[in-house]
Design an enzyme around this catalytic site. Structure first.
Site, PDB file in Angstrom:
ATOM      1  N   ASP A   1    -117.540 125.071   6.577  1.00 28.59           N
ATOM      2  CA  ASP A   1    -117.344 125.997   7.696  1.00 28.59           C
ATOM      3  C   ASP A   1    -116.059 125.622   8.443  1.00 28.59           C
ATOM      4  O   ASP A   1    -115.760 124.452   8.661  1.00 28.59           O
ATOM      5  CB  ASP A   1    -118.553 125.934   8.647  1.00 28.59           C
ATOM      6  CG  ASP A   1    -118.589 127.123   9.588  1.00 28.59           C
ATOM      7  OD1 ASP A   1    -119.498 127.960   9.454  1.00 28.59           O
ATOM      8  OD2 ASP A   1    -117.698 127.227  10.468  1.00 28.59           O
ATOM      9  N   ILE A   2    -115.324 126.649   8.821  1.00 28.72           N
ATOM     10  CA  ILE A   2    -114.033 126.428   9.480  1.00 28.72           C
ATOM     11  C   ILE A   2    -114.215 125.838  10.883  1.00 28.72           C
ATOM     12  O   ILE A   2    -113.317 125.192  11.412  1.00 28.72           O
ATOM     13  CB  ILE A   2    -113.240 127.764   9.506  1.00 28.72           C
ATOM     14  CG1 ILE A   2    -111.747 127.533   9.515  1.00 28.72           C
ATOM     15  CG2 ILE A   2    -113.681 128.658  10.637  1.00 28.72           C
ATOM     16  CD1 ILE A   2    -110.938 128.769   9.168  1.00 28.72           C
TER      17      ILE A   2
ATOM     18  N   ASN B   1    -128.343 133.335   9.923  1.00 25.47           N
ATOM     19  CA  ASN B   1    -128.268 134.284  11.030  1.00 25.47           C
ATOM     20  C   ASN B   1    -128.303 135.695  10.451  1.00 25.47           C
ATOM     21  O   ASN B   1    -127.574 135.999   9.507  1.00 25.47           O
ATOM     22  CB  ASN B   1    -126.979 134.067  11.828  1.00 25.47           C
ATOM     23  CG  ASN B   1    -126.965 132.723  12.545  1.00 25.47           C
ATOM     24  OD1 ASN B   1    -128.000 132.255  13.007  1.00 25.47           O
ATOM     25  ND2 ASN B   1    -125.803 132.093  12.612  1.00 25.47           N
TER      26      ASN B   1
ATOM     27  N   GLY C   1    -127.410 136.746  15.778  1.00 28.99           N
ATOM     28  CA  GLY C   1    -126.068 136.225  16.051  1.00 28.99           C
ATOM     29  C   GLY C   1    -125.167 136.209  14.827  1.00 28.99           C
ATOM     30  O   GLY C   1    -124.194 135.457  14.774  1.00 28.99           O
ATOM     31  N   GLN C   2    -125.469 137.054  13.854  1.00 31.72           N
ATOM     32  CA  GLN C   2    -124.625 137.094  12.653  1.00 31.72           C
ATOM     33  C   GLN C   2    -123.260 137.676  12.997  1.00 31.72           C
ATOM     34  O   GLN C   2    -123.166 138.748  13.614  1.00 31.72           O
ATOM     35  CB  GLN C   2    -125.306 137.949  11.570  1.00 31.72           C
ATOM     36  CG  GLN C   2    -124.550 137.947  10.245  1.00 31.72           C
ATOM     37  CD  GLN C   2    -125.290 138.693   9.140  1.00 31.72           C
ATOM     38  OE1 GLN C   2    -126.359 139.272   9.372  1.00 31.72           O
ATOM     39  NE2 GLN C   2    -124.711 138.706   7.962  1.00 31.72           N
TER      40      GLN C   2
ATOM     41  N   HIS D   1    -124.933 134.570   4.133  1.00 32.07           N
ATOM     42  CA  HIS D   1    -124.557 133.159   3.972  1.00 32.07           C
ATOM     43  C   HIS D   1    -125.623 132.271   4.567  1.00 32.07           C
ATOM     44  O   HIS D   1    -126.234 132.595   5.585  1.00 32.07           O
ATOM     45  CB  HIS D   1    -123.192 132.858   4.619  1.00 32.07           C
ATOM     46  CG  HIS D   1    -123.061 133.311   6.043  1.00 32.07           C
ATOM     47  ND1 HIS D   1    -122.838 134.626   6.392  1.00 32.07           N
ATOM     48  CD2 HIS D   1    -123.151 132.625   7.204  1.00 32.07           C
ATOM     49  CE1 HIS D   1    -122.778 134.721   7.712  1.00 32.07           C
ATOM     50  NE2 HIS D   1    -122.975 133.515   8.231  1.00 32.07           N
TER      51      HIS D   1
ATOM     52  N   HIS E   1    -126.070 128.689   6.323  1.00 29.77           N
ATOM     53  CA  HIS E   1    -125.414 127.519   6.919  1.00 29.77           C
ATOM     54  C   HIS E   1    -126.231 126.300   6.509  1.00 29.77           C
ATOM     55  O   HIS E   1    -127.471 126.297   6.676  1.00 29.77           O
ATOM     56  CB  HIS E   1    -125.455 127.576   8.449  1.00 29.77           C
ATOM     57  CG  HIS E   1    -124.660 128.676   9.072  1.00 29.77           C
ATOM     58  ND1 HIS E   1    -123.444 128.457   9.675  1.00 29.77           N
ATOM     59  CD2 HIS E   1    -124.909 130.004   9.219  1.00 29.77           C
ATOM     60  CE1 HIS E   1    -122.988 129.595  10.183  1.00 29.77           C
ATOM     61  NE2 HIS E   1    -123.865 130.555   9.912  1.00 29.77           N
TER      62      HIS E   1
HETATM   63  P1  AMP Z   1    -122.525 133.685  11.360  1.00 25.48           P
HETATM   64  O1  AMP Z   1    -122.531 133.709  12.856  1.00 25.48           O
HETATM   65  O2  AMP Z   1    -123.825 133.187  10.793  1.00 25.48           O
HETATM   66  O3  AMP Z   1    -122.085 134.999  10.774  1.00 25.48           O
HETATM   67  O4  AMP Z   1    -121.491 132.567  10.974  1.00 25.48           O
HETATM   68  C1  AMP Z   1    -120.228 132.787  10.434  1.00 25.48           C
HETATM   69  C2  AMP Z   1    -119.636 131.434  10.191  1.00 25.48           C
HETATM   70  O5  AMP Z   1    -118.496 131.594   9.373  1.00 25.48           O
HETATM   71  C3  AMP Z   1    -119.184 130.687  11.454  1.00 25.48           C
HETATM   72  O6  AMP Z   1    -119.834 129.411  11.509  1.00 25.48           O
HETATM   73  C4  AMP Z   1    -117.676 130.547  11.258  1.00 25.48           C
HETATM   74  O7  AMP Z   1    -117.169 129.332  11.778  1.00 25.48           O
HETATM   75  C5  AMP Z   1    -117.545 130.641   9.754  1.00 25.48           C
HETATM   76  N1  AMP Z   1    -116.243 131.111   9.271  1.00 25.48           N
HETATM   77  C6  AMP Z   1    -115.549 132.182   9.690  1.00 25.48           C
HETATM   78  N2  AMP Z   1    -114.409 132.324   8.976  1.00 25.48           N
HETATM   79  C7  AMP Z   1    -114.386 131.310   8.084  1.00 25.48           C
HETATM   80  C8  AMP Z   1    -113.484 130.904   7.065  1.00 25.48           C
HETATM   81  N3  AMP Z   1    -112.344 131.575   6.816  1.00 25.48           N
HETATM   82  N4  AMP Z   1    -113.794 129.793   6.342  1.00 25.48           N
HETATM   83  C9  AMP Z   1    -114.907 129.104   6.597  1.00 25.48           C
HETATM   84  N5  AMP Z   1    -115.818 129.447   7.534  1.00 25.48           N
HETATM   85  C10 AMP Z   1    -115.567 130.531   8.269  1.00 25.48           C
END
Ligand code: AMP
Ligand code: ZN
Length: 116
Positions: free
Chosen positions: A30-31, A86, A92-93, A99, A101
């Site tokens: 995760d970024i 999520n 909170g998606q 995906h 986490h």
């Molecule tokens: P969600 O709120 O479950 O949709 O989480 C989306 C997740 O994607 C968040 O934890 C972000 O930090 C992560 N994210 C967004 N863009 C990227 C990316 N380019 N590479 C890796 N993780 C990302």
């Protein structure tokens, strides 16, 4: 899905810190990690969210659940980890490509959602 950020990662149009890849699945860090270990596990084929899965996704979802603990252990989560999916606005998606986490690497993660 042309503009989906995770589909772009699958197509290597944007970079990711990849930790696992096979024919159907991809995992990358995760970024914005919420803990020392925080990676995302996604199906390569676009599915909007867990609310959109169907019977045809049964085997894919099973593979994701089997892979999650393997990857977590490989990355040092010997004593457990947390898996979060999520789903939708209430969940909170933020990115509408399914995906998981996988979060760990601390002695104990903070508690879950509190009421109120
Ligand atoms: P969600 O709120 O479950 O949709 O989480 C989306 C997740 O994607 C968040 O934890 C972000 O930090 C992560 N994210 C967004 N863009 C990227 C990316 N380019 N590479 C890796 N993780 C990302
Ligand atoms: Zn997508």
């Amino acid at each position: 899905m042309e503009n989906c950020i995770f589909c772009k990662i699958v197509r290597r149009e944007i970079p990711s810190d990849k930790i696992y890849e096979d024919e159907n699945l991809l995992a990358f860090n995760d970024i914005k990690p919420a803990a020392p270990i925080h990676f995302l596990l996604i199906p390569k084929r676009h599915i909007d969210s867990l609310s959109d899965v169907q019977d045809i996704h049964q085997s894919l979802l099973g593979k994701m659940l089997l892979l999650a603990p393997q990857l977590a252990k490989d990355r040092g989560c010997e004593n457990g980890f947390r898996t979060i999916i999520n789903t939708g606005p209430v969940g909170g998606q933020e990115i509408f490509h399914l995906h998981f986490h996988i979060i760990g690497g601390r002695d104990r993660l903070p508690g879950m959602i509190h009421s109120g």
